[in-house]
Structures are given as structure tokens and as C-alpha cells.
Design a protein around this motif. Structure first.
Motif, PDB file in Angstrom:
ATOM      1  N   GLY A  95       0.878  -1.170  -0.041  1.00 31.09           N
ATOM      2  CA  GLY A  95      -0.021  -0.276  -0.082  1.00 31.09           C
ATOM      3  C   GLY A  95       0.926   1.282  -0.104  1.00 31.09           C
ATOM      4  O   GLY A  95       0.658   2.090  -0.775  1.00 31.09           O
ATOM      5  N   LEU A  96       2.143   1.317   0.816  1.00 31.01           N
ATOM      6  CA  LEU A  96       2.644   2.335   0.814  1.00 31.01           C
ATOM      7  C   LEU A  96       3.629   2.525  -0.576  1.00 31.01           C
ATOM      8  O   LEU A  96       3.828   3.663  -1.022  1.00 31.01           O
ATOM      9  CB  LEU A  96       3.938   2.372   2.176  1.00 31.01           C
ATOM     10  CG  LEU A  96       3.259   2.377   3.437  1.00 31.01           C
ATOM     11  CD1 LEU A  96       4.447   2.041   4.374  1.00 31.01           C
ATOM     12  CD2 LEU A  96       2.545   3.547   3.833  1.00 31.01           C
ATOM     13  N   LEU A  97       3.868   1.568  -1.177  1.00 25.55           N
ATOM     14  CA  LEU A  97       4.314   1.597  -2.336  1.00 25.55           C
ATOM     15  C   LEU A  97       3.612   2.031  -3.404  1.00 25.55           C
ATOM     16  O   LEU A  97       3.788   2.917  -4.266  1.00 25.55           O
ATOM     17  CB  LEU A  97       4.967   0.087  -2.870  1.00 25.55           C
ATOM     18  CG  LEU A  97       5.628   0.112  -4.264  1.00 25.55           C
ATOM     19  CD1 LEU A  97       6.788   0.882  -4.391  1.00 25.55           C
ATOM     20  CD2 LEU A  97       6.011  -1.385  -4.890  1.00 25.55           C
ATOM     21  N   THR A  98       2.308   1.691  -3.313  1.00 26.48           N
ATOM     22  CA  THR A  98       1.363   2.293  -4.295  1.00 26.48           C
ATOM     23  C   THR A  98       0.883   3.860  -4.230  1.00 26.48           C
ATOM     24  O   THR A  98       0.972   4.648  -5.210  1.00 26.48           O
ATOM     25  CB  THR A  98      -0.070   1.598  -4.129  1.00 26.48           C
ATOM     26  OG1 THR A  98       0.094   0.000  -4.145  1.00 26.48           O
ATOM     27  CG2 THR A  98      -1.097   1.961  -5.010  1.00 26.48           C
ATOM     28  N   ALA A  99       1.185   4.067  -2.743  1.00 27.57           N
ATOM     29  CA  ALA A  99       0.828   5.745  -2.711  1.00 27.57           C
ATOM     30  C   ALA A  99       2.184   6.435  -3.115  1.00 27.57           C
ATOM     31  O   ALA A  99       1.838   7.483  -3.562  1.00 27.57           O
ATOM     32  CB  ALA A  99       0.739   5.851  -1.113  1.00 27.57           C
ATOM     33  N   TRP A 100       3.287   5.784  -2.837  1.00 30.16           N
ATOM     34  CA  TRP A 100       4.561   6.542  -3.679  1.00 30.16           C
ATOM     35  C   TRP A 100       4.459   6.785  -4.931  1.00 30.16           C
ATOM     36  O   TRP A 100       4.846   7.723  -5.514  1.00 30.16           O
ATOM     37  CB  TRP A 100       5.764   5.860  -2.977  1.00 30.16           C
ATOM     38  CG  TRP A 100       7.063   6.436  -3.646  1.00 30.16           C
ATOM     39  CD1 TRP A 100       7.606   7.510  -3.478  1.00 30.16           C
ATOM     40  CD2 TRP A 100       7.552   5.867  -4.708  1.00 30.16           C
ATOM     41  NE1 TRP A 100       8.784   7.740  -4.154  1.00 30.16           N
ATOM     42  CE2 TRP A 100       8.847   6.527  -4.884  1.00 30.16           C
ATOM     43  CE3 TRP A 100       7.690   4.598  -5.477  1.00 30.16           C
ATOM     44  CZ2 TRP A 100       9.500   6.380  -5.820  1.00 30.16           C
ATOM     45  CZ3 TRP A 100       8.584   4.613  -6.330  1.00 30.16           C
ATOM     46  CH2 TRP A 100       9.516   5.222  -6.760  1.00 30.16           C
TER      47      TRP A 100
END
Length: 353
Positions: free
Chosen positions: A25-30
Motif C-alpha cells: 500500500g505504501l509503495l502504491t501511494a508513493w
């Protein structure tokens, strides 16, 4: 010689799976933040010219560009913006010269109140309608209700909003206000009449999907083997519904609520513009018109993080409420069984009878 063997407690598979989902999820947000930053920087607008005005001399514009760091490479600008965002500094609005965080803090509360009102209406109504239609499957009420739900689902949200305005806010009716002009000095609880039409428009758009999902989950649970066994044992029907079928039918509905929230965020942005509701949707529309790049970037980042958190929370609840997933020994079992189906390339071909 006896060996003292100390067994370390095994980490639950769902915890490892959740950590992986959190990283994803954090990778997607980045990635989304990087794409949005590059896209906004590629727009044919100069923040320095927006601040100084179209008639500003070229030397003043170049000086302000150097002060804002706009003459730096775009990767360097992005890293500086990302570092400031991680520290809570979202920049200054080019339109009002006010910190973006202060503007979003005031507007975000109104949007949360709107979403909370829709959820408070949609979730109980969808559960009641879905369970009732499942218990009356293939009846006349079921067929007419499904037709109405399909009609509401096929109708665009802005048409529903305009229809509600024509129905309740025209001079011949004038029951509810068509424009949400809120007084910032008063509590929102004392101005609930401005929330009725936006909440009703969003509820009519999201109710069909969740109702049909609850109905399908209830029908599947009612046809399961344990329900048939409970009926053979003579257990009353109401007890079967409340003690056996409804708890199992609510687990897929959690994913439905998460998807409803994701679509609600986009619908809320449109509803806020239609009803002039002072939320982040109105701020995003104004920022796009004024080419206020820091405001656009901050709002998109906040929306992206909100969607990621909703997905994570819904997935975690689904795993914790499903015994088969909660007690799984391997992460791959959770990934494979969370949706209840296997990928099409792993399915065995059906044999002819």
C-alpha cells in the motif's frame, strides 16, 4: 544428556501477510504521488507567474522561480516536496498564500462528516434490504426491488443529484436548500439541513451495489451445508438467520463496504461541487481552476492515503473474522483463499459428465 530446547513463538501468518500488504500500500501511494507530481509539473502553468500575475516582468518571475526552487531538476523538486510532505509540511497555497495543511484541516472535517452520514444511511439500509430480499428470493418484491436497484446503479450520480434538487429545492417545493452554504461559526450539527441532499444523492448511488452484495452473500449462506443440517435438526428459521447465515454473510460485505467507501470518495468530490459543499472536493476544483499546484498535489496525496488505509483496514478485518484465514500457517494460503477463488490459470479444467 538432555537438551534444553526452547521453542520460539511462531509469528502468525496473517501478521506477515498484513505487513506485506502495508508495504504494498505504501509503495502504491508513493508511485501515485510521483505520477501526480510529474503530471502537475507538466501542466502549462507557471506558479511564479500565478503568484506575481500575468503582467509581471520576466526578471521578477525568474527571481521567484529561483526562490521557490522551480529552476531545479524535477527529481530534486519531487524529493524536496516528498521530504516536506513526510514531515507534515504540504507547502503554501498559491491562491490564498495560506499553508495548505491549514486549509485541508478545515475542509477535511466537512468531507468526513459527509462520508459518515452516507455510511450511517447506506450500511443499515443495505443490510436490511439485502437480508429481506434474500429471504424472499424470486418473489415479486425481490424482482421489483432488483429492477429498481439496477436503475439506480445505471443512473449517473450527477443526474440523481440534479433530480433531487429539482424535486426538493424548486420554488414549488423549497423543502431543502440546494446549496450548502455553511456558517463556519456554527456547529455542523446545527446545520444538518445542508447535509440532507448531498447525503441522499450519494446514498442512492452507493446503495444498489452493497445491497446486491449482501443479498448474494445471504443466498449463498442459506444454501450452504451447515444451514441445511441446522434445518434438519429442527432449529427455528430466525435462529438460523441470526446465528449462522448473517455472521457468515457479513464477511464478504466488509469488502463491499470498503469498495463503497472508495467509490464514495470520488462521488463525494462530485457531490461537493454540485451542492457547493465546502469540502476537499470543492477545494480541489478551485485549485485546478486557479492552477494551485501545491493544493492539487496535497489533496491527491491525502485521497490516495485514505484509499490505501481503507483497503488495509478492510483486508485486515476480513482475515481476522474468517477462521480459515486467521489460523492459516502460510501467507500463500491467505493470499489464495482471501477472495475465495483461484486464478483462472490454476483452475483444473472441468470434466465432462
Amino acid at each position: 544428556m538432555p537438551e534444553s530446547s526452547c521453542k520460539h513463538p511462531r509469528t502468525p501468518a496473517w501478521l506477515s501477510w498484513f505487513i506485506g500488504r502495508l508495504g504494498y500500500g505504501l509503495l502504491t501511494a508513493w508511485v501515485i504521488s510521483l505520477v501526480v507530481f510529474i503530471a502537475t509539473q507538466a501542466l502549462p502553468s507557471d506558479p511564479a507567474r500565478v503568484i506575481l500575475g500575468p503582467d509581471a516582468p520576466l526578471e521578477s518571475i525568474l527571481t521567484l522561480q529561483r526562490q521557490l526552487g522551480l529552476d531545479r531538476p524535477i527529481i530534486e523538486q519531487y524529493l524536496r516536496w516528498l521530504g516536506n510532505a513526510l514531515s507534515g509540511e504540504l507547502g503554501v497555497s498559491l491562491d490564498s498564500n495560506v499553508p495548505v495543511g491549514n486549509i485541508l484541516f478545515g475542509r477535511f472535517g466537512y468531507t468526513l462528516a459527509l462520508l459518515a452520514g452516507v455510511i450511517a444511511v447506506v450500511v443499515p439500509a443495505a443490510l436490511l434490504l439485502g437480508v429481506s430480499l434474500a429471504l424472499r428470493r424470486d418473489s415479486r418484491l425481490d424482482r421489483w426491488s432488483l429492477s429498481l436497484l439496477i436503475f439506480l446503479k445505471a443512473t449517473p450520480g450527477f443526474l440523481l443529484a440534479i433530480g433531487l434538487v429539482l424535486l426538493f429545492s424548486m420554488p414549488h417545493m423549497d423543502v431543502l436548500p440546494a446549496v450548502s452554504i455553511l456558517d463556519p461559526d456554527k456547529s455542523l450539527l446545527r446545520q444538518l439541513q445542508f447535509l440532507v441532499l448531498p447525503v441522499l444523492a450519494l446514498s442512492l448511488s452507493t446503495l444498489p451495489y452493497l445491497t446486491r452484495m449482501v443479498r448474494a452473500s445471504m443466498i449463498e449462506a442459506l444454501e450452504s451445508d451447515y444451514v441445511v443440517a441446522a434445518r434438519l435438526r429442527g432449529i427455528p428459521e430466525w435462529r438460523i438467520v441470526w446465528r449462522h447465515t448473517l455472521p457468515n454473510a457479513l464477511i464478504p460485505a466488509i469488502q463491499g463496504v470498503a469498495l463503497t467507501l472508495r467509490t464514495l470518495i470520488g462521488g463525494a468530490l462530485l457531490a461537493e461541487v454540485i451542492f457547493s459543499y465546502p469540502g476537499i472536493g470543492t477545494s480541489l476544483n478551485s485549485a485546478i481552476q486557479m492552477r494551485d499546484l501545491p493544493m492539487v498535489q496535497a489533496i491527491v496525496l491525502v485521497i490516495t492515503l485514505g484509499v490505501v488505509l481503507i483497503n488495509l483496514f478492510a483486508d485486515l478485518l476480513t482475515v481476522l473474522l474468517t477462521p480459515k484465514l486467521r489460523t492459516a500457517r502460510r501467507v500463500t494460503m491467505i493470499r489464495r483463499n482471501r477472495r475465495g477463488i483461484q486464478p483462472w490459470w490454476r483452475r483444473s479444467p472441468s470434466k465432462a459428465p
